[in-house]
Write an enzyme that holds these catalytic residues in place. Structure first.
Site, PDB file in Angstrom:
ATOM      1  N   TRP A 373       0.839  -1.212   0.000  1.00  0.00           N
ATOM      2  CA  TRP A 373       0.000   0.000   0.000  1.00  0.00           C
ATOM      3  C   TRP A 373       0.866   1.251   0.000  1.00  0.00           C
ATOM      4  CZ3 TRP A 373      -2.015   2.577   4.990  1.00  0.00           C
ATOM      5  CH2 TRP A 373      -1.088   2.434   6.043  1.00  0.00           C
ATOM      6  N   GLU A 515       0.727  -3.037  12.606  1.00  0.00           N
ATOM      7  CA  GLU A 515       0.911  -4.486  12.501  1.00  0.00           C
ATOM      8  C   GLU A 515       1.389  -5.142  13.794  1.00  0.00           C
ATOM      9  OE1 GLU A 515       3.538  -4.312   9.168  1.00  0.00           O
ATOM     10  OE2 GLU A 515       1.917  -4.472   7.706  1.00  0.00           O
TER      11      GLU A 515
HETATM   12  O1  IFM Z   1       3.636  -1.506   4.003  1.00  0.00           O
HETATM   13  C1  IFM Z   1       4.536  -1.440   5.047  1.00  0.00           C
HETATM   14  C2  IFM Z   1       3.786  -1.700   6.332  1.00  0.00           C
HETATM   15  O2  IFM Z   1       2.807  -0.715   6.561  1.00  0.00           O
HETATM   16  C3  IFM Z   1       4.735  -1.727   7.495  1.00  0.00           C
HETATM   17  N1  IFM Z   1       5.762  -2.703   7.278  1.00  0.00           N
HETATM   18  C4  IFM Z   1       6.539  -2.491   6.059  1.00  0.00           C
HETATM   19  C5  IFM Z   1       5.635  -2.451   4.838  1.00  0.00           C
HETATM   20  C6  IFM Z   1       6.465  -2.159   3.580  1.00  0.00           C
HETATM   21  O3  IFM Z   1       7.027  -0.892   3.666  1.00  0.00           O
END
Ligand code: IFM
Length: 767
Positions: A373, A515
């Site tokens: 994203w 996350e």
């Molecule tokens: O898309 C991101 C995510 O929001 C957080 N971890 C790393 C990913 C890639 O940059």
């Protein structure tokens, strides 16, 4: 500077830069803004357009290789040295060249290395771990897109030379790259040998994806043809070595299979300069059925180095006419913003709409070149508002991967299109399901993002809508954008669940942007974006019915958009559950978040690790600690729906609980924007700087892995939506500025519906 035979050394007489012209990062931060400089180390010196390394630092070699990445949207090449260095991580990544790998399915392949130039002085090899460095300077000029290096070096035998390298990946001709190497003898007469090669066996940290097919040579030209092992993508690369003084020069073809080399040896005397130009052409089977022919033909028709260089500089000058942001009063912010824009632009495909921008751009192996994203939410606005053609390329990539998004939805038991959390060539889900624990043990951890980090599907719809609103590109919207928004809405209509006993819809078992928490119910970000998505889908369909009835009909039939389905979408938009205290405006990140054990992040300072590494995955899941903005991310994207007071309430709650430094690099630019909205300028500047310097000053200690691409776009948004306060009204763009106190001027352009708007904010016009 010396000049012989009309060749000046170095070319532009620009190196070494005088120390008085440079600015150290530490000075600017402390003098102007009072930010705690201990957050960030000081690696480089800066001018308004250049990043300058004044001292060779072997201990942070790979960080510097990332920072000095150049590219042109077709390929990116890390700033590794032509002559090599032990422990270096050279890489050239070409958008769309992926090969299969276990566990992570596919990765962007390290392509044949066009850099190698080995110089021997009286038989002694020039390399920075040998001999003595008397002076050293490396600089990236982002205005011209040129990376150059100047070394004053004495060999172990006591021969002193000055060597100047300059390279570029042509923005004017995407299949062309070039290096100029100049050697000036300071004090010796003798033989110099230069070997210029192509390394056909580059590796992705130990894995080589290439199978040799063929190679050849003719006079001073060498070429190589090679193929990826599993995806069978062919790549051909050809190079020519042009030498300025050919008297006394002997050319020989050397090398071995997979490493074609052309060598030139010559005599040199004190004060004499040798100039070599390595011109390189690269094609793959993604662009032509005959890459070798294309590479050789192109090389046969290119002009000399200086002409190619001028065309490249001119192409960058054109880009900067529209893309530049001028900041006066804060040199570090000035160069950092330009640097980030440069890195975003060189990652964006110019002529290909079947690829997108990987999370580490074309500058490193981390995240394997997968697309997240990051593109639609962080990078796309920069292009939508300044280079809409490139924005369209990025959105078309999603259109071309719709088939796989439909497969994914079907696999999970839904209709419509459900986009991959991590995507590559086809759009198939390529998120790893299991990865080794970061502690070095053999234990594997289950990664759930590919299964349940669903918000990407609405993030893509958001990017489509924003592009359409900004450009008014009805043609594209009716042909492509509407289908993207509608088929993803079909997915949500199936994924959302009705709970009659609660009289509400819910979305259970997801991961939001933060996350650190997985398997949560009713994540406010996801739910509110879905409400927005379904409302928007209805608006788009009505617009289509009115303006393109034939296309509306076609899509309604193809996507099975029945009146009943539309009623359900409208009902979901009204009754999808979001937990918000109506008195204070505080939004609960997901159901039960406020019942988790609270945390005071100060208790863990000082630290050099993420809170998830410190607490462990399970414990972080149980605490009120965020990897990156989640509710605040929502307030940023849908900011017209929320009052200043709601933003402030949620800011006050979530900001102290967010892992700003070691969580996600996506967060700081968003915090900077929201801080502007609620007039917290010191905080805004601090978050902005954390994002702006993430690669330049290696704020998170992981810049060696590649450019933080999302953050480059986030920086653009922080300046435009945050400090300048760009708002789009019915009559066009307006500003509500909140400039940092040290900024005297902020000037930029954006394009809105085919018209350029130029803004020039001057704070102290009298001075
Ligand atoms: O898309 C991101 C995510 O929001 C957080 N971890 C790393 C990913 C890639 O940059």
């Amino acid at each position: 500077m010396v000049s012989i035979h009309n060749i000046s050394f170095p070319i532009t007489n620009s190196l070494p830069i005088e120390v008085s012209q440079m600015h150290k990062f530490s000075q600017s931060l402390c003098d102007n803004n009072g930010i705690n400089e201990t957050i960030i180390p000081h690696n480089f010196a800066y001018t308004e357009w250049t990043v300058i390394d004044t001292k060779f630092e072997p201990n942070s070699l790979q960080h510097r290789e990332t920072v000095f990445t150049i590219g042109n949207g077709y390929l990116g090449t890390r700033g590794s040295f032509e002559e090599g260095y032990p422990g270096a991580m050279p890489a050239t990544l070409i958008n769309g060249i992926y090969d299969d790998v276990p566990m992570v399915y596919t990765e962007l392949v390290n392509c044949p290395d066009w850099l190698p130039i080995v110089i021997s002085i009286e038989g002694e090899r020039f390399r920075l771990d040998r001999g003595e460095i008397l002076n050293y300077q490396q600089q990236l000029d982002v205005h011209k897109g040129l990376l150059s290096r100047y070394i004053h070096w004495r060999s172990q035998a006591g021969h002193t030379v000055k060597i100047y390298f300059e390279r570029f990946a042509s923005l004017a001709q995407q299949h062309l790259t070039a290096i100029r190497c100049q050697i000036l003898s300071v004090d010796f007469t003798g033989e110099i040998e230069i070997q210029s090669s192509i390394n056909g066996y580059p590796d992705n940290q130990g894995v080589c994806h290439w199978e040799w097919l063929d190679q050849g040579e003719k006079e001073d030209i060498i070429w190589l043809n090679t193929s990826t092992r599993h995806t069978n993508l062919e790549l051909a690369i050809a190079t020519q070595l042009q030498i300025n003084n050919t008297e006394n020069t002997e050319i020989q073809i050397k090398g071995c299979q997979g490493y074609p080399t052309v060598a030139a040896s010559m005599y040199i005397q004190p004060g004499k300069i040798i100039t070599l130009d390595k011109i390189v052409t690269i094609f793959t089977s993604r662009e032509t059925a005959t890459p070798v022919k294309a590479a050789k033909d192109k090389l046969a028709n290119v002009s000399d180095y200086l002409t190619l260089r001028s065309a490249h500089i001119e192409a960058w000058a054109q880009v900067w006419q529209n893309n530049d942001i001028i900041i006066e009063g804060d040199l570090i912010a000035q160069i950092a913003v330009r640097y980030n824009i440069f890195q975003a632009i060189i990652a964006a495909p110019q002529q290909d709409d079947r690829v997108s921008i990987p999370a580490k751009s074309l500058s490193g192996f981390s995240y394997r070149g997968h697309i997240f994203w990051d593109t639609e939410i962080f990078l796309l606005p920069l292009f939508t508002f300044t280079q809409p053609k490139l924005a369209r390329n990025l959105l078309n990539y999603r259109y071309h991967t719709l088939a796989e998004a439909r497969h994914k939805a079907l696999d999970f038991g839904y209709e419509g299109a459900m986009f991959a959390w991590e995507s590559a060539t086809t759009g198939e889900e390529v998120s790893p399901r299991w990865v080794p624990l970061a502690d070095g043990s053999k234990e594997l951890v289950r990664i759930w993002c590919g299964d349940i980090e669903l918000h990407i599907t609405s993030d893509i719809a958001y990017g489509v809508w924003q592009y359409w609103q900004a450009t008014g590109d009805d043609d594209w919207m009716s042909n492509y954008g509407a289908e993207l928004i509608l088929d993803t809405a079909v997915f949500w209509g199936c994924r959302v669940e009705w709970y009659p006993e609660k009289n509400r819809y819910e979305i259970r078992d997801v991961i939001g942007p933060d996350e650190y928490h997985d398997h949560v119910n009713n994540n406010a970000f996801t739910n509110q974006m879905v409400k927005w998505h379904l409302e928007t889908a209805i608006i788009v369909l009505n617009w289509l019915r009115q303006n393109y009835p034939h296309r509306a009909n076609e899509l309604e039939t193809q996507l099975k958009i029945t009146p009943k389905r539309l009623d359900i979408w409208a009902d979901i938009s009204k009754n999808l559950w979001i937990s918000q205290d109506l008195q204070t405006g505080l939004i609960e990140q997901f159901e039960g978040f406020f019942n988790l054990q609270d945390i005071n992040l100060h208790d863990y300072e000082p630290r050099q690790k993420s809170m998830q590494s410190i607490l462990g995955i399970a414990k972080a899941n149980q605490r009120q600690v965020l990897k990156q903005p989640d509710v605040l991310m929502l307030l940023f994207l849908l900011r017209e729906k929320y009052t200043k007071q709601v933003i402030e309430t949620n800011w006050n709650y979530y900001t102290p609980r967010t892992d700003h430094t070691y969580g996600s690099s996506l967060g700081p630019s968003i915090h900077a924007i929201l801080a502007c909205e609620i007039d917290k300028l010191t905080a805004a500047y601090e978050h902005f700087m954390r994002a702006a310097m993430v690669d330049l000053e290696d704020v998170r200690g992981n810049a060696d892995e590649g450019i933080h691409a999302a953050s480059t776009g986030g920086i653009w948004q922080a300046v435009i939506f945050g400090f300048a306060g760009l708002q789009i009204t019915e009559t066009g763009p307006i500003l509500n500025p909140h400039l940092p106190p040290s900024w005297n001027r902020l000037q930029f352009k954006i394009q809105w519906r085919d018209r350029w708007y130029e803004f020039d904010l001057k704070l102290n016009p009298a001075e």
